[in-house]
Write a protein that holds these residues in place. Structure first.
Motif, PDB file in Angstrom:
ATOM      1  N   GLU A 143       0.812  -1.219   0.000  1.00 15.32           N
ATOM      2  CA  GLU A 143       0.000   0.000   0.000  1.00 15.32           C
ATOM      3  C   GLU A 143       0.847   1.271   0.000  1.00 15.32           C
ATOM      4  O   GLU A 143       0.390   2.314  -0.450  1.00 15.32           O
ATOM      5  CB  GLU A 143      -0.962   0.015   1.190  1.00 15.32           C
ATOM      6  N   SER A 144       2.067   1.207   0.548  1.00 18.41           N
ATOM      7  CA  SER A 144       2.921   2.398   0.534  1.00 18.41           C
ATOM      8  C   SER A 144       3.706   2.499  -0.758  1.00 18.41           C
ATOM      9  O   SER A 144       4.522   3.396  -0.915  1.00 18.41           O
ATOM     10  CB  SER A 144       3.936   2.363   1.681  1.00 18.41           C
ATOM     11  N   THR A 248       3.000  10.692  -5.158  1.00 15.42           N
ATOM     12  CA  THR A 248       4.411  10.534  -4.754  1.00 15.42           C
ATOM     13  C   THR A 248       5.291  10.045  -5.901  1.00 15.42           C
ATOM     14  O   THR A 248       6.511  10.007  -5.781  1.00 15.42           O
ATOM     15  CB  THR A 248       4.563   9.556  -3.571  1.00 15.42           C
ATOM     16  N   VAL A 249       4.672   9.644  -7.011  1.00 13.06           N
ATOM     17  CA  VAL A 249       5.482   9.132  -8.127  1.00 13.06           C
ATOM     18  C   VAL A 249       6.203  10.281  -8.830  1.00 13.06           C
ATOM     19  O   VAL A 249       5.570  11.257  -9.228  1.00 13.06           O
ATOM     20  CB  VAL A 249       4.595   8.364  -9.130  1.00 13.06           C
ATOM     21  N   LYS A 250       7.496  10.198  -8.951  1.00 18.19           N
ATOM     22  CA  LYS A 250       8.268  11.255  -9.623  1.00 18.19           C
ATOM     23  C   LYS A 250       8.823  10.795 -10.968  1.00 18.19           C
ATOM     24  O   LYS A 250       9.271  11.596 -11.766  1.00 18.19           O
ATOM     25  CB  LYS A 250       9.462  11.695  -8.752  1.00 18.19           C
ATOM     26  N   GLN A 251       8.852   9.487 -11.164  1.00 16.21           N
ATOM     27  CA  GLN A 251       9.426   8.955 -12.399  1.00 16.21           C
ATOM     28  C   GLN A 251       8.419   8.009 -13.038  1.00 16.21           C
ATOM     29  O   GLN A 251       7.985   7.048 -12.415  1.00 16.21           O
ATOM     30  CB  GLN A 251      10.719   8.199 -12.063  1.00 16.21           C
TER      31      GLN A 251
END
Lengths: 425, 432
Positions: A143-144, A248-251
């Motif tokens: 989940e994280s 939170t996804v940066k890529q």
């Protein structure tokens, strides 16, 4: 990722069975006074009833909770005291427990392992506390982590009917509902000598292994007759793109997952597909990497592999990390068009021979150490291969021709059983 | 998987126990190395380290060492990147050069029939890397992508933040991979210069194990490592002064918070090193036996994994620990860690705990002898930390001689719950 084959040269591998159906493999290696012991049960999350996902993994956690004769954490405590290490893992097709320890304690560890096959004394309290631990584990691992959540969705689409579509750790809402009775009945039905393969690797000889193992395990009786039947998945009739957007996804990451035949269907064809995949997509020396990372500079990474060690269907996995934002569909087109060109024009005998050489070298490296060989034998045998299959692996490798690799790769290109996933912000 | 963190503790400087090992010390012109001949498998494994590492990166150019070690096998004076990769495949060569805070570490393996090719490649990569512009650009893009992936990984993110805050002005606060900004400050000339300085035989340590003769390994070591510069280099390391205490929360929307904690520790050469290790083993060490594991996971189910481990460098050390838990139980778990810390500090450990910890450390050492890779690495580490040639025979005795009163006294002095620092990343719910 794949098997080892040079076993005959560097280690003596023997097998025997007990009258209750348990199989035992002994890999003698006396370099150091240490044993790596694994017990592989030939079931994992695949045998869970619908609605009870996570049960096999839950049970794995509880296997450390003690028996009447060796209560609480006696077993783990004993392992630590002798300087050993231990762990366990649950997969779709198997559940395995291992210990690495000084060989002088062989007899005792065998006794402890045999004891917990049938004699756990579980309490309701054990179950409730461990449920919280498992929920924390699910939060931590899945989940994280948006990427794991994406994988979970992709699998559930790729395997609409087979248990491979359910997460091993279980769906959260189903873990919460699992109870003491579910656990008890799962334990009783599945933890049976007929379902177990014991692999002992390291400083032990066959005679002693036979004597000690028989003494401790042959008295254990099977109590159930439940049989596991593979379910099959239908062909997927529509193309599915799964998109996971998360703050939170940066890529961005692009993934593609296929169902593919396992080694159980044909070892030779499996090896051919594996070799083809390695040439096209394996690591930083692959043709895809060369094209997209070195030459065109579209991706910072790209690759893929075949995994054919499974009771049901195997799979092929691809991924790419784009340098700039590109539509997932476009990435798919780029990669698939390139694979078609590469399979047609670039698969050569020279490349195949290089890959075969690497394959053999890798099999030698896998014999450096004692845990890896027992992992290889245990996994192969629990998913349904035979000892002779492993011993003849080299022969199959030798027999793989360029034509066969091409045939398998063309088949792969036509394969429509896939799901595409995209991780984005 | 039951406890994933166990693997981590093995990666650290954890030598377990002492059974003797037969090695020879061989000398070449510029260096010496330790060697164990082993022809039970046709492999040669070599492990080397160079003291320095990312802590030595210049201000504003953090990530220099990592970028260098990541680019070295992308092309050399004789081979292009793709030739190198093909050559490795054809000859069964494995090579990995990694950057750590206090050192560069290399692991090299080759199938023994291909030994000449193997060392030729090693020579090329270590001594003649090209750092071509296009290769650099490619590797930079890869590092940038991995930095972005790190940022969305809760555990890596919290470790990075902990790193920044815990070490403050010490050069250990420099992140191994640097940042996008600092990486872009690095030029090709920086890399060439840094390569020359780093690959220096003054702070070089080598261990080898495998299927090769003394004569041949000497020749090959000379060929590769004999080319390293012999100028005096002195990497600078400062003690960890003014480590932070208390706690700090970094807000992030997640279902679980990740907590990393730290506490002062000891250097590898400290006389209390083993006492300290044993004490940590009891409070938060490996296996499923530690007090933290039992109190927080086994009894209460608050976490999936919880651990602490000492990290001891040559110049200083610290304890690091961590866990992840649901936002509502963050402070409860933090308090339980503190409680265990003050309990061990006040009441010490029991005789039974000590005996079991000693038995663990004695029994587990032989696991290092099960592969040529692990033997080579062990030989390297024992030299790196200057543990002495008789280390293998002395270790059991050092541990065996540790007395309960002595250790408890050390714990009283060195373990202090007021000195703990907790970095919390997530949305922890307030207490009460």
């Amino acid at each position: 990722m794949l098997l080892l084959s040079s076993s005959g040269v560097f280690a003596k591998v023997k097998q025997f069975s007990l009258s209750n159906g348990m199989k035992v493999v002994v890999i003698e290696n006396d370099r150091a006074p240490v044993i790596a012991q694994m017990i592989w049960y030939n079931f994992g999350s695949n045998v869970e009833q619908k609605g009870k996902s996570g049960l096999a993994h839950f049970m794995e956690h509880l296997m450390f909770k003690g028996t009447k004769k060796h209560p609480d954490n006696y077993y783990s405590n004993f392992i630590s005291k002798i300087g050993g290490s231990e762990n366990a893992f649950t997969s779709y097709d198997y559940t395995a427990y291992y210990q690495i320890y000084p060989s002088e304690h062989f007899e005792k560890i065998i006794e402890l392992e045999a004891d917990r096959m049938k004699n756990l004394t579980l309490t309701k309290k054990n179950v409730e506390i461990e449920k919280n631990v498992i929920l924390e584990e699910r939060f931590q691992r899945i989940e994280s982590d948006p990427s794991s959540l994406l994988d979970e969705s992709m699998r559930s689409i790729l395997y609409p009917n087979h248990p491979y579509g359910r997460p091993i750790i279980g769906w959260k809402h189903e873990i919460v509902e699992l109870n003491y009775d579910d656990i008890k009945s799962f334990y009783k039905t599945h933890y049976e000598p007929r379902n177990a393969i014991l692999v002992i690797s390291g400083n032990v000889n066959l005679k002693k292994a036979k004597e000690i193992v028989k003494k401790n395990f042959s008295k254990i009786k099977n109590v159930s007759t439940s049989e596991f039947k593979e379910t099959l998945d239908p062909d997927l009739n529509s193309q599915v793109f799964v998109e996971k957007k998360h703050p939170t996804v940066k890529q961005d990451i692009w993934k593609k997952l296929y169902r593919a035949d396992s080694y159980n269907k044909s070892i030779k064809r499996g090896i051919a597909l594996d070799l083809g995949m390695k040439i096209i997509a394996g690591g930083t020396s692959s043709l895809l990497y060369d094209e997209f990372v070195n030459r065109k500079k579209i991706f910072s990474m790209v690759g893929g592999f075949y995994q054919g060690l499974s009771r049901g269907e195997g799979y092929v996995y691809f991924y790419a990390i784009p340098n700039e934002k590109i539509e997932p569909k476009k990435i798919d087109n780029l990669i698939m068009d390139q694979i078609k060109i590469l399979v047609k024009n670039e698969l050569s005998s020279e490349r195949l021979e290089t890959e075969k050489k690497k394959y053999l070298y890798d099999s030698i490296y896998r014999m450096d150490g004692i845990l890896k060989p027992s992992e290889i034998y245990g996994e192969a045998l629990t998913v349904g291969l035979k000892l002779s299959d492993i011993e003849n692996w080299n022969k199959n490798l030798d027999d793989v021709t360029l034509e066969l690799v091409k045939e398998e790769m063309f088949k792969f290109i036509e394969n429509k059983n896939y799901v595409i996933g995209s991780l984005q912000n | 998987m039951k406890v994933s963190i166990y693997i981590l503790s093995i990666l650290l400087l954890l030598f377990q126990e002492t059974k003797s090992i037969d090695f020879s010390e061989l000398k070449t012109k510029n260096t010496s190395f330790w060697f164990v001949k082993d022809n039970s498998i046709p492999i040669i494994s070599l492990s080397f380290s160079l003291r320095g590492g990312s802590s030595q990166d210049p201000d504003g150019k953090e990530g220099l060492t990592y970028l260098m070690t990541s680019t070295m096998d992308e092309g050399t004076s004789k081979f292009s990147g793709s030739q190198l990769r093909k050559f490795k495949k054809l000859n069964g060569i494995k090579l990995n050069i990694s950057t750590q805070k206090n050192k560069i570490e290399g692991s090299f393996q080759v199938i023994s029939s291909q030994v000449d090719q193997g060392f030729e490649l090693l020579d090329q990569v270590l001594n003649f890397p090209k750092f071509d512009k296009s290769d650099l650009e490619k590797v930079l893009k890869q590092i940038e992508a991995s930095l972005k992936i790190d940022q969305s990984d809760l555990s890596t993110l919290s470790n990075d933040k902990f790193n920044d805050i815990f070490f403050k002005k010490n050069n250990f606060s420099k992140r191994i991979k640097g940042t996008k900004k600092t990486l872009n400050n690095i030029t090709k000339d920086d890399l060439i210069k840094h390569h020359k300085n780093s690959f220096n035989s003054k702070e070089l340590y080598i261990g080898v194990s495998g299927d090769i003769s003394e004569q041949s390994i000497k020749k090959n070591i000379e060929k590769v490592f004999g080319k390293f510069s012999i100028e005096n280099v002195s990497p600078s390391f400062e003690k960890f002064a003014d480590l932070p205490k208390g706690q700090k929360v970094i807000q992030l929307e997640t279902p679980q918070s990740s907590v990393v904690f730290g506490h002062p520790g000891l250097s590898r050469s400290d006389k209390d090193y083993f006492s300290f290790r044993l004490a940590n083993y009891i409070i938060g060490g490996g296996g499923f036996q530690s007090r933290l594991y039992k109190e927080i996971r086994e009894k209460r189910g608050l976490v999936y994994s919880i651990y602490s481990y000492p990290i001891s460098y040559k110049h200083d050390g610290f304890i690091m620990g961590g866990f992840q838990t649901r936002n509502k139980s963050v402070f409860e778990t933090v308090n339980r860690v503190k409680e265990e810390w003050s309990k061990i500090s006040k009441r010490g450990i029991t005789k039974k705990e000590l005996d079991e910890a000693k038995a663990y450390y004695k029994g587990s050492f032989t696991r290092n002898f099960t592969s040529t890779v692990s033997i080579a690495k062990l030989l390297n580490i024992v030299q790196f930390y200057d543990l002495g040639k008789n280390y293998f025979s002395e270790r059991d005795k050092i541990i065996g001689n540790l007395k309960l009163d002595y250790i408890n006294n050390m714990i009283k002095n060195k373990f202090n719950s007021d000195n703990l620092f907790f970095l919390i990343v997530g949305s922890p719910e307030k207490q009460r």
